[in-house]
Design a protein around this motif. Sequence first.
Motif, PDB file in Angstrom:
ATOM      1  N   ASP A 169       0.874  -1.173   0.000  1.00 47.59           N
ATOM      2  CA  ASP A 169       0.000   0.000   0.000  1.00 47.59           C
ATOM      3  C   ASP A 169       0.919   1.233   0.000  1.00 47.59           C
ATOM      4  OD1 ASP A 169      -2.225   1.734   0.484  1.00 47.59           O
ATOM      5  OD2 ASP A 169      -1.761   1.668   2.637  1.00 47.59           O
ATOM      6  N   TRP A 224     -14.109   8.437   9.232  1.00 51.43           N
ATOM      7  CA  TRP A 224     -13.261   7.566   8.416  1.00 51.43           C
ATOM      8  C   TRP A 224     -13.894   6.187   8.176  1.00 51.43           C
ATOM      9  CZ3 TRP A 224      -9.525   7.527   5.023  1.00 51.43           C
ATOM     10  CH2 TRP A 224      -8.920   6.297   4.716  1.00 51.43           C
ATOM     11  N   THR A 225     -14.463   5.605   9.231  1.00 52.92           N
ATOM     12  CA  THR A 225     -15.023   4.255   9.093  1.00 52.92           C
ATOM     13  C   THR A 225     -16.121   4.231   8.033  1.00 52.92           C
ATOM     14  OG1 THR A 225     -14.519   3.774  11.411  1.00 52.92           O
ATOM     15  CG2 THR A 225     -16.118   2.338  10.317  1.00 52.92           C
ATOM     16  N   TYR A 246     -16.411   6.316   5.525  1.00 50.32           N
ATOM     17  CA  TYR A 246     -15.764   6.524   4.230  1.00 50.32           C
ATOM     18  C   TYR A 246     -15.096   5.241   3.744  1.00 50.32           C
ATOM     19  CZ  TYR A 246     -12.190   8.006   0.909  1.00 50.32           C
ATOM     20  OH  TYR A 246     -11.384   8.113  -0.193  1.00 50.32           O
ATOM     21  N   GLU A 247     -14.381   4.590   4.636  1.00 54.19           N
ATOM     22  CA  GLU A 247     -13.662   3.372   4.273  1.00 54.19           C
ATOM     23  C   GLU A 247     -14.623   2.271   3.836  1.00 54.19           C
ATOM     24  OE1 GLU A 247      -9.903   1.093   6.226  1.00 54.19           O
ATOM     25  OE2 GLU A 247     -11.676   1.222   7.456  1.00 54.19           O
ATOM     26  N   ARG A 271     -16.283  10.128  -1.213  1.00 55.57           N
ATOM     27  CA  ARG A 271     -15.085  10.916  -0.895  1.00 55.57           C
ATOM     28  C   ARG A 271     -15.385  12.394  -0.756  1.00 55.57           C
ATOM     29  NH1 ARG A 271     -10.257  12.553  -4.323  1.00 55.57           N
ATOM     30  NH2 ARG A 271      -8.443  12.432  -2.962  1.00 55.57           N
ATOM     31  N   TYR A 294     -17.276  13.010   2.420  1.00 57.16           N
ATOM     32  CA  TYR A 294     -16.384  12.840   3.575  1.00 57.16           C
ATOM     33  C   TYR A 294     -15.532  14.088   3.783  1.00 57.16           C
ATOM     34  CZ  TYR A 294     -12.158  11.202   6.006  1.00 57.16           C
ATOM     35  OH  TYR A 294     -11.090  11.076   6.859  1.00 57.16           O
ATOM     36  N   ASN A 320      -5.193   3.142  -3.891  1.00 61.23           N
ATOM     37  CA  ASN A 320      -6.347   3.893  -4.382  1.00 61.23           C
ATOM     38  C   ASN A 320      -5.962   5.362  -4.518  1.00 61.23           C
ATOM     39  OD1 ASN A 320      -7.895   1.575  -4.317  1.00 61.23           O
ATOM     40  ND2 ASN A 320      -9.011   2.126  -2.446  1.00 61.23           N
ATOM     41  N   SER A 375      -4.742  -0.923   6.323  1.00 65.89           N
ATOM     42  CA  SER A 375      -6.204  -0.966   6.452  1.00 65.89           C
ATOM     43  C   SER A 375      -6.675  -2.419   6.384  1.00 65.89           C
ATOM     44  CB  SER A 375      -6.864  -0.162   5.329  1.00 65.89           C
ATOM     45  OG  SER A 375      -8.255  -0.453   5.264  1.00 65.89           O
ATOM     46  N   LYS A 407      -9.786  -3.466   6.110  1.00 66.23           N
ATOM     47  CA  LYS A 407     -10.841  -3.603   5.101  1.00 66.23           C
ATOM     48  C   LYS A 407     -10.272  -3.521   3.690  1.00 66.23           C
ATOM     49  CE  LYS A 407     -15.143  -3.613   3.570  1.00 66.23           C
ATOM     50  NZ  LYS A 407     -16.015  -4.795   3.743  1.00 66.23           N
ATOM     51  N   LEU A 408      -9.519  -2.486   3.401  1.00 64.01           N
ATOM     52  CA  LEU A 408      -9.051  -2.245   2.040  1.00 64.01           C
ATOM     53  C   LEU A 408      -7.867  -3.131   1.660  1.00 64.01           C
ATOM     54  CD1 LEU A 408      -9.179   1.666   1.879  1.00 64.01           C
ATOM     55  CD2 LEU A 408     -10.938   0.016   1.206  1.00 64.01           C
ATOM     56  N   ARG A 415      -4.574   0.369  12.017  1.00 64.81           N
ATOM     57  CA  ARG A 415      -5.440   1.426  12.546  1.00 64.81           C
ATOM     58  C   ARG A 415      -6.299   0.892  13.680  1.00 64.81           C
ATOM     59  NH1 ARG A 415      -6.784   5.728   8.997  1.00 64.81           N
ATOM     60  NH2 ARG A 415      -5.659   5.675   7.023  1.00 64.81           N
TER      61      ARG A 415
END
Length: 245
Positions: free
Chosen positions: A10, A56-57, A59-60, A66, A69, A130, A188, A190-191, A209
Amino acid sequence: MKRWEAVWFDLDETLIDYERTFCAAIRHCFHRFFPAAPVSFSVWFPIFKKACDRYWTDYEAGALPRRAYRRIRFLDAARACQIEADEEMADRFHAYFDEAVSRFAVALPGMTDLLGQLRAANVPLGVITNGSGAIQRGKLAACGLHRFFRSDAVVISEEVGYKKPEAAIFHYARNKRPSEQLVYVGDSWKLDVEGALGAGWEAVYFRPRQPAPAGSSVPVCRTVGELAALLLNGLGLVGERERGT
């Protein structure tokens, strides 16, 4: 035993010290947009950062687009500091931030040395991130990390039409540099972690995080030193003496 053949990373908060980069770029923007603000940057920034973290959560997870956010964190901070602002100003502020941020990019301490070790050992390296192609490539160049990666091994969502955590972006990267044993390093869950695992890669949860889910077997590294030890061992680059065998 060699576990991995290639390492992909990342970018933000993994290769790049994004907290320092973000703070420096936002400071520049704050003084540009609010030269006569009723509060100083040192007062405004913690409030703004708390708003960033608050949303953030969502948005993620994709629940907050975006632009939305960015608007809500900007307007929350402005309101708390009695700064006049609206959505149009929020958009202009962040457009200017996007233009400026790459100039402030700094590598995570220790990361340049680690990439140098991996490159010297001919380990295939790549980046999956991203964001905007111009911005993300600009960050890599500004902090000198671009020299460790072939241009086609920097895979950016805007340029390829897929984004993390979609498996398609990991498949795209694998096709660019075919390898059977791939590991992806990111901050991250999730990502980065779920995205990599979903594409059949292994993953390292780096500088997390949030805590990893209970029962997870994904390696967690909190420092560059821990990451270096894990990768060098997994790539078969640790000598017998160093392993103590």
